[in-house]
Design a protein around this motif. Structure first.
Motif, PDB file in Angstrom:
ATOM      1  N   VAL A  13       0.858  -1.185   0.000  1.00  0.00           N
ATOM      2  CA  VAL A  13       0.000   0.000   0.000  1.00  0.00           C
ATOM      3  C   VAL A  13       0.895   1.237   0.000  1.00  0.00           C
ATOM      4  CG1 VAL A  13      -1.787   1.289   1.220  1.00  0.00           C
ATOM      5  CG2 VAL A  13      -1.785  -1.218   1.294  1.00  0.00           C
ATOM      6  N   PRO A  14       0.866   2.032  -1.078  1.00  0.00           N
ATOM      7  CA  PRO A  14       1.680   3.252  -1.121  1.00  0.00           C
ATOM      8  C   PRO A  14       1.257   4.227  -0.016  1.00  0.00           C
ATOM      9  CG  PRO A  14       0.873   2.688  -3.312  1.00  0.00           C
ATOM     10  CD  PRO A  14       0.152   1.801  -2.333  1.00  0.00           C
ATOM     11  N   ALA A  15       2.206   4.989   0.490  1.00  0.00           N
ATOM     12  CA  ALA A  15       1.939   5.933   1.589  1.00  0.00           C
ATOM     13  C   ALA A  15       0.785   6.876   1.264  1.00  0.00           C
ATOM     14  CB  ALA A  15       3.205   6.725   1.907  1.00  0.00           C
ATOM     15  N   ALA A  16       0.714   7.355   0.042  1.00  0.00           N
ATOM     16  CA  ALA A  16      -0.321   8.313  -0.351  1.00  0.00           C
ATOM     17  C   ALA A  16      -1.726   7.702  -0.336  1.00  0.00           C
ATOM     18  CB  ALA A  16      -0.022   8.867  -1.737  1.00  0.00           C
ATOM     19  N   GLU A  17      -1.833   6.383  -0.323  1.00  0.00           N
ATOM     20  CA  GLU A  17      -3.139   5.721  -0.385  1.00  0.00           C
ATOM     21  C   GLU A  17      -3.581   5.103   0.938  1.00  0.00           C
ATOM     22  OE1 GLU A  17      -3.113   2.991  -3.669  1.00  0.00           O
ATOM     23  OE2 GLU A  17      -2.211   4.478  -5.000  1.00  0.00           O
ATOM     24  N   ARG A  18      -2.787   5.231   1.986  1.00  0.00           N
ATOM     25  CA  ARG A  18      -3.095   4.568   3.266  1.00  0.00           C
ATOM     26  C   ARG A  18      -4.412   5.031   3.888  1.00  0.00           C
ATOM     27  NH1 ARG A  18       3.013   5.168   5.367  1.00  0.00           N
ATOM     28  NH2 ARG A  18       3.878   3.506   4.077  1.00  0.00           N
ATOM     29  N   SER A  19      -4.753   6.295   3.713  1.00  0.00           N
ATOM     30  CA  SER A  19      -5.990   6.801   4.318  1.00  0.00           C
ATOM     31  C   SER A  19      -7.229   6.256   3.613  1.00  0.00           C
ATOM     32  CB  SER A  19      -6.014   8.330   4.319  1.00  0.00           C
ATOM     33  OG  SER A  19      -5.984   8.824   3.000  1.00  0.00           O
ATOM     34  N   GLU A  20      -7.057   5.710   2.412  1.00  0.00           N
ATOM     35  CA  GLU A  20      -8.177   5.167   1.640  1.00  0.00           C
ATOM     36  C   GLU A  20      -8.410   3.682   1.914  1.00  0.00           C
ATOM     37  OE1 GLU A  20      -7.407   6.024  -2.473  1.00  0.00           O
ATOM     38  OE2 GLU A  20      -6.723   8.044  -1.970  1.00  0.00           O
ATOM     39  N   PHE A  21      -7.442   3.000   2.509  1.00  0.00           N
ATOM     40  CA  PHE A  21      -7.551   1.560   2.725  1.00  0.00           C
ATOM     41  C   PHE A  21      -8.253   1.261   4.041  1.00  0.00           C
ATOM     42  CE2 PHE A  21      -4.786   1.288  -0.817  1.00  0.00           C
ATOM     43  CZ  PHE A  21      -4.933   0.011  -1.316  1.00  0.00           C
ATOM     44  N   ARG A  22      -9.499   0.774   3.934  1.00  0.00           N
ATOM     45  CA  ARG A  22     -10.314   0.423   5.100  1.00  0.00           C
ATOM     46  C   ARG A  22      -9.864  -0.933   5.639  1.00  0.00           C
ATOM     47  NH1 ARG A  22     -13.325   4.200   6.975  1.00  0.00           N
ATOM     48  NH2 ARG A  22     -14.759   2.699   7.860  1.00  0.00           N
ATOM     49  N   LEU A  23      -9.830  -1.029   6.953  1.00  0.00           N
ATOM     50  CA  LEU A  23      -9.439  -2.274   7.609  1.00  0.00           C
ATOM     51  C   LEU A  23     -10.678  -3.093   7.958  1.00  0.00           C
ATOM     52  CD1 LEU A  23      -6.742  -0.848  10.035  1.00  0.00           C
ATOM     53  CD2 LEU A  23      -6.369  -1.953   7.822  1.00  0.00           C
ATOM     54  N   ASN A  24     -10.519  -4.408   7.948  1.00  0.00           N
ATOM     55  CA  ASN A  24     -11.577  -5.339   8.319  1.00  0.00           C
ATOM     56  C   ASN A  24     -11.035  -6.328   9.343  1.00  0.00           C
ATOM     57  OD1 ASN A  24     -13.703  -4.555   6.321  1.00  0.00           O
ATOM     58  ND2 ASN A  24     -12.075  -5.120   4.888  1.00  0.00           N
ATOM     59  N   ASP A  25     -11.927  -6.862  10.158  1.00  0.00           N
ATOM     60  CA  ASP A  25     -11.538  -7.877  11.133  1.00  0.00           C
ATOM     61  C   ASP A  25     -10.704  -8.967  10.459  1.00  0.00           C
ATOM     62  OD1 ASP A  25     -12.099  -7.547  13.781  1.00  0.00           O
ATOM     63  OD2 ASP A  25     -13.806  -8.905  13.822  1.00  0.00           O
ATOM     64  N   GLY A  26      -9.588  -9.324  11.060  1.00  0.00           N
ATOM     65  CA  GLY A  26      -8.757 -10.399  10.549  1.00  0.00           C
ATOM     66  C   GLY A  26      -7.727  -9.994   9.519  1.00  0.00           C
ATOM     67  N   ASP A  27      -7.695  -8.715   9.121  1.00  0.00           N
ATOM     68  CA  ASP A  27      -6.699  -8.273   8.148  1.00  0.00           C
ATOM     69  C   ASP A  27      -5.290  -8.490   8.687  1.00  0.00           C
ATOM     70  OD1 ASP A  27      -8.394  -7.484   6.109  1.00  0.00           O
ATOM     71  OD2 ASP A  27      -8.334  -5.355   6.624  1.00  0.00           O
ATOM     72  N   ARG A  28      -4.373  -8.752   7.755  1.00  0.00           N
ATOM     73  CA  ARG A  28      -2.956  -8.927   8.087  1.00  0.00           C
ATOM     74  C   ARG A  28      -2.204  -7.709   7.555  1.00  0.00           C
ATOM     75  NH1 ARG A  28      -1.822 -13.953   9.776  1.00  0.00           N
ATOM     76  NH2 ARG A  28       0.393 -13.722   9.345  1.00  0.00           N
ATOM     77  N   ILE A  29      -1.534  -7.008   8.449  1.00  0.00           N
ATOM     78  CA  ILE A  29      -0.793  -5.814   8.097  1.00  0.00           C
ATOM     79  C   ILE A  29       0.673  -6.028   8.400  1.00  0.00           C
ATOM     80  CG2 ILE A  29      -0.459  -3.360   8.617  1.00  0.00           C
ATOM     81  CD1 ILE A  29      -3.743  -4.802   9.460  1.00  0.00           C
ATOM     82  N   GLU A  30       1.516  -5.641   7.458  1.00  0.00           N
ATOM     83  CA  GLU A  30       2.970  -5.663   7.667  1.00  0.00           C
ATOM     84  C   GLU A  30       3.450  -4.224   7.606  1.00  0.00           C
ATOM     85  OE1 GLU A  30       4.859  -8.307   8.427  1.00  0.00           O
ATOM     86  OE2 GLU A  30       3.084  -9.591   8.308  1.00  0.00           O
ATOM     87  N   ILE A  31       4.245  -3.830   8.596  1.00  0.00           N
ATOM     88  CA  ILE A  31       4.837  -2.496   8.655  1.00  0.00           C
ATOM     89  C   ILE A  31       6.345  -2.682   8.690  1.00  0.00           C
ATOM     90  CG2 ILE A  31       4.955  -0.324   9.912  1.00  0.00           C
ATOM     91  CD1 ILE A  31       2.255  -1.183  11.248  1.00  0.00           C
ATOM     92  N   LEU A  32       7.018  -2.171   7.674  1.00  0.00           N
ATOM     93  CA  LEU A  32       8.461  -2.376   7.536  1.00  0.00           C
ATOM     94  C   LEU A  32       9.178  -1.047   7.509  1.00  0.00           C
ATOM     95  CD1 LEU A  32       8.152  -4.921   4.634  1.00  0.00           C
ATOM     96  CD2 LEU A  32       8.478  -5.463   7.029  1.00  0.00           C
ATOM     97  N   SER A  33      10.360  -1.028   8.096  1.00  0.00           N
ATOM     98  CA  SER A  33      11.198   0.167   8.036  1.00  0.00           C
ATOM     99  C   SER A  33      12.564  -0.241   7.484  1.00  0.00           C
ATOM    100  CB  SER A  33      11.344   0.811   9.414  1.00  0.00           C
ATOM    101  OG  SER A  33      11.929  -0.077  10.318  1.00  0.00           O
ATOM    102  N   PRO A  34      13.178   0.658   6.715  1.00  0.00           N
ATOM    103  CA  PRO A  34      14.480   0.342   6.140  1.00  0.00           C
ATOM    104  C   PRO A  34      15.554   0.236   7.217  1.00  0.00           C
ATOM    105  CG  PRO A  34      13.922   2.610   5.691  1.00  0.00           C
ATOM    106  CD  PRO A  34      12.727   1.991   6.373  1.00  0.00           C
ATOM    107  N   MET A  35      16.542  -0.599   6.938  1.00  0.00           N
ATOM    108  CA  MET A  35      17.663  -0.775   7.858  1.00  0.00           C
ATOM    109  C   MET A  35      18.951  -0.429   7.138  1.00  0.00           C
ATOM    110  SD  MET A  35      16.618  -4.337   9.724  1.00  0.00           S
ATOM    111  CE  MET A  35      18.033  -4.271  10.792  1.00  0.00           C
ATOM    112  N   GLN A  36      19.892   0.096   7.882  1.00  0.00           N
ATOM    113  CA  GLN A  36      21.200   0.387   7.313  1.00  0.00           C
ATOM    114  C   GLN A  36      22.171  -0.707   7.724  1.00  0.00           C
ATOM    115  OE1 GLN A  36      22.148   4.299   8.771  1.00  0.00           O
ATOM    116  NE2 GLN A  36      21.291   5.248   6.948  1.00  0.00           N
ATOM    117  N   GLY A  37      23.206  -0.812   6.983  1.00  0.00           N
ATOM    118  CA  GLY A  37      24.228  -1.793   7.319  1.00  0.00           C
ATOM    119  C   GLY A  37      24.598  -2.614   6.101  1.00  0.00           C
ATOM    120  N   GLY A  38      25.469  -3.536   6.303  1.00  0.00           N
ATOM    121  CA  GLY A  38      25.862  -4.310   5.150  1.00  0.00           C
ATOM    122  C   GLY A  38      26.517  -5.588   5.522  1.00  0.00           C
TER     123      GLY A  38
END
Length: 65
Positions: free
Chosen positions: A40-65
């Motif tokens: 889900v692109p950031a600009a569209e998050r307010s349009e995405f309605r949640l329903n019982d049982g939905d699976r959401i993944e929230i990821l943040s970038p990591m630095q390193g190598g």
């Protein structure tokens, strides 16, 4: 509402993906989100309605190598 966020069950009051991020204190345009396996692109998050049982993944970038 019962949701699965990053593999963990939780109760939330939010009805949209954007509201859920605020409820969970996630901030910043650098986050990546997916709802039921679909990115889900950031600009569209307010349009995405949640329903019982939905699976959401929230990821943040990591630095390193």
């Amino acid at each position: 509402m019962k949701l699965i966020v990053n593999g963990e069950a939780l109760e939330a009051k939010a009805t949209t993906l954007d509201a859920l991020l605020k409820e969970l204190d996630y901030e910043g345009g650098w986050l990546a989100t997916a709802l039921n396996g679909d990115v889900v692109p950031a600009a569209e998050r307010s349009e995405f309605r949640l329903n019982d049982g939905d699976r959401i993944e929230i990821l943040s970038p990591m630095q390193g190598g």
